[in-house]
Design an enzyme around this catalytic site. Structure first.
Site, mmCIF file in Angstrom:
data_model
loop_
_atom_site.group_PDB
_atom_site.id
_atom_site.type_symbol
_atom_site.label_atom_id
_atom_site.label_comp_id
_atom_site.label_asym_id
_atom_site.label_seq_id
_atom_site.Cartn_x
_atom_site.Cartn_y
_atom_site.Cartn_z
ATOM 1 N N LYS A 87 0.808 -1.225 0.000
ATOM 2 C CA LYS A 87 0.000 0.000 0.000
ATOM 3 C C LYS A 87 0.842 1.278 0.000
ATOM 4 C CE LYS A 87 -4.165 -1.902 0.233
ATOM 5 N NZ LYS A 87 -5.075 -1.836 -0.936
ATOM 6 N N GLU A 109 -9.605 5.941 3.171
ATOM 7 C CA GLU A 109 -10.421 4.892 3.775
ATOM 8 C C GLU A 109 -9.490 3.717 4.040
ATOM 9 O OE1 GLU A 109 -9.961 5.081 0.573
ATOM 10 O OE2 GLU A 109 -9.378 2.996 0.228
ATOM 11 N N SER A 375 1.654 -9.873 -0.778
ATOM 12 C CA SER A 375 1.314 -8.449 -0.730
ATOM 13 C C SER A 375 1.531 -7.799 0.624
ATOM 14 C CB SER A 375 -0.133 -8.260 -1.165
ATOM 15 O OG SER A 375 -0.984 -9.097 -0.413
#
Lengths: 395, 267
Positions: A87, A109, A375
């Site tokens: 991210k 969010e 990830s």
């Protein structure tokens, strides 16, 4: 170069008129800066010295033997990124963009909290105010990330509407943006939302695919036979897939949240949804016959989302990517196997991709090396996974 | 050939001697029968009725309308129930339905708009369908004889105002504040300039909404615009009422008060 607004019929900008000007502004800014040497060099320095890129490519030999992946099982180690997941690649790029656009305030969010932590981190780094919307259910199950965000100086705003998960947090973030659009940049965390977000996020995450393609060639002298990633909104998946879309011989597999299985609640938008509009874009969506958006379910907060990025819908329709799913139970057992056999505690989201590798091993065998986007790491999940697996800290 | 929705709306604006009062009713809140009754009560005072079809994820709405919509959905309200309420109002002032785009496309825009037209709906407001995404729906709406009501906002620049104006039908809904429904508007130079700007670029009537709460504010808006929408305030009064009878009375008193305030002096 102009920014993609549609992927086949999917995407678009289905948002209140109030934010159209801001989307235009963002589109122009991205067209201007995406190839700008100053922007790229600032981002590049941060990605290497702050995030730790390029992330390594690792061969998971014990799992490979246990699961019978004869041609090799490789992990792209996004779990080693600063903050613990891919991210940050997107959050940093967008924060640098926000600063160039003169915005003073960042909102985001978050579901699992990884995007929230990444955004809080990036905002702290450049000194911008940050508010993160998070569903109350997710705040409980990803408690550690709530504490991290607050330590980083971000305000975490609980969302009670709906099921208190990612969908509701995203709606609330968009409402904040509609209200404060003059001063605020909304950093959306996945490859979803109105154009140009899906393209910006995919572009910033495509470094995963670009690096891993070169690393596979370096390490093995060949391309992977199959690339596998988990898909909620789909940002890590689109990031790694973008490195291989033009390699027709590389099979691409996205793994959605199968939740309780086909008869129960789940988050398998592509397998079991139909196209509709949520959060500003036209894409596959879990919904009832009237178009009311259904509540998704997944053990992993990051995959607990009834929609999916528009590019994935297009790749699904044209058959370039196969979308499958893995249940909560399969993901939890893969979580434990990866922890015990590789010493890597993966995120529950990522564990869905691993579960598919294990459960589809027979069909992957002999098809060339398997590359998984690892990830994120699972530190954030120890409370929840421990409870589900009966592992605690009692003496 | 029946009169089109756009023509009916135009006629209401043309024939009125006062700024139009456009109250909002959320279909199915607090329940279907009550919302039908509230709409019928307001029809006695209103020039146009805005009838909301609840949606699970209303991005343009603040907490009041969100909660009302969720209550309507929890009570089992479906889009067809709300269109039936529109049908019951067909002898009153024109009805404009407000819903989100996914409700419209879930059964296909042509089918949805066709049903709306059968129920006598004059126009449709879709707050998450900006002008540049609207061609297909506008065409379907045109075939059905339902006016697609466009929205404009404080952040809409002049060129875009003109673009909205060029394809506008019925009226344009001008959002008074940069934000979601249920906030508070203040009548200041900024809002005056906004309405002025909208009227310069938009050839059809301009109706202002978002954050209008009192008859006095309605009158202030009415001095500048062709009409005023009041939504969250009506829902708040329904929610605050101790029982159904009191809610009906509150709706009637508020509707009568705003309508009276907007009427021209007759003395």
């Amino acid at each position: 170069m102009s920014v993609n607004m549609r992927f086949g019929p999917y995407g678009g900008r289905y948002v209140p008129e109030t934010v159209i000007g801001a989307l235009d502004e963002l589109t122009e800014a991205y067209e201007r800066y995406r190839d700008d040497p100053d922007f790229l060099s600032e981002l590049g320095v941060l990605l290497s010295h702050y995030v730790g890129r390029p992330t390594p490519l690792y061969r998971a030999q014990r799992l490979e033997r246990a699961w019978g992946i004869d041609d090799g099982l490789w992990f792209k180690r996004e779990d080693l990124c600063h903050t613990g997941a891919h991210k940050i690649n997107n959050a940093l790029g967008q924060v640098l963009l926000a600063r160039r656009m003169g915005k003073q305030r960042i909102i985001a969010e978050t579901g699992a909290g990884q995007h929230g932590v990444a955004t809080a981190t990036a905002a702290a780094l450049v000194g911008l105010g940050c508010r993160v919307y998070m569903g109350r259910t997710d705040m409980q199950r990803q408690r550690l990330n709530v504490i991290r965000m607050r330590m980083l100086g971000a305000e975490v705003h609980p969302v009670d509407s709906g099921s208190g998960t990612l969908k509701d947090a995203t709606s609330e973030a968009i409402r904040d943006w509609v209200t404060n659009v003059d001063t605020t940049h909304y950093i959306i965390g996945s490859a979803v939302g109105p154009a140009p977000y899906p393209e910006i996020v995919a572009d910033l995450q495509s470094i995963i695919g670009i690096e891993s393609r070169a690393q596979m060639l370096d390490e093995t002298g060949r391309l992977p036979g199959t690339v596998i990633a988990c898909v909620g909104g789909g940002s890590n998946a689109i990031g790694i897939f973008r490195g291989f879309l033009d390699d027709a011989d590389v099979a691409l597999v996205g793994v959605e949240a199968g939740g309780e299985g086909p008869a129960g609640r789940h988050g398998a938008s592509l397998a079991l949804g139909r196209p509709g509009v949520l959060h500003g874009s036209y894409s596959y969506l879990l919904q009832d016959p009237d178009g009311q958006v259904a509540e998704a379910h997944s053990v992993s907060a990051g995959l607990d989302y009834p929609g999916v990025g528009p590019e994935h819908s297009h790749l699904h329709d044209i058959g370039r990517v196969s979308y499958v799913n893995a249940t909560d139970e399969a993901a939890l057992s893969a979580f434990l196997e990866c922890s015990r056999m590789e010493g890597l505690i993966p995120a529950l989201e990522t564990s869905h991709a691993l579960a598919h590798v294990r459960d589809a091993a027979a069909s992957l065998r002999g098809g060339g090396p398997v590359l998984v986007c690892l990830s994120g790491r699972g530190d954030k999940d120890v409370d929840q996974a421990g409870a589900a697996l009966g592992i605690d800290a009692s003496a | 050939m029946p009169e089109s929705g756009a023509a009916r709306l135009q006629r209401v604006f043309r024939e009125a001697d006062h700024p139009l009062f456009v109250p909002y009713v959320m279909g199915g809140y607090p329940d279907i029968d009550a919302s039908r009754r509230h709409a019928q009560i307001l029809a006695e005072h209103a020039d146009i009725i805005e009838l909301g079809i609840p949606f699970s994820d209303p991005l343009a709405d603040g907490p009041t309308i969100q909660a009302a919509g969720q209550a309507a959905l929890d009570g089992g309200t479906r889009p067809m129930d709300v269109l039936d309420i529109a049908g019951d109002l067909r002898d009153g002032p024109p009805v404009v339905v407000m819903t989100y785009f996914n409700t419209v496309i879930a059964q296909g825009a042509a089918a949805f708009l066709g049903t709306a037209a059968e129920k006598g709906v004059a126009g449709i407001i879709i707050p998450d369908l900006p002008v540049d995404e609207a061609d297909e729906v506008r065409e379907a709406a045109g075939r059905a004889g339902v006016a697609l009501i466009a929205l404009a906002a404080p952040t809409t620049d002049d060129a875009r105002m003109a673009e909205i104006g060029a394809s506008a039908e019925g009226f344009v809904y001008l959002v008074a504040v940069t934000g979601v429904t249920g906030g508070e508007m203040t009548m200041d130079d900024r809002l005056r300039a906004l309405v002025d700007r909208a009227r310069r670029h938009i050839p059809v009537p301009v109706v202002v909404g978002f954050g209008v709460r009192t008859p006095d504010q309605a009158v202030q808006i009415g001095e500048l615009a062709d009409g005023v929408v009041i939504a969250s305030e009506i829902i708040r009064r329904i929610g605050d009422a101790p029982d159904a009878e009191a809610a009906d009375a509150a709706v009637n008193d508020f509707g009568a008060g705003v309508a009276e305030a907007l009427k021209p002096y007759s003395g």
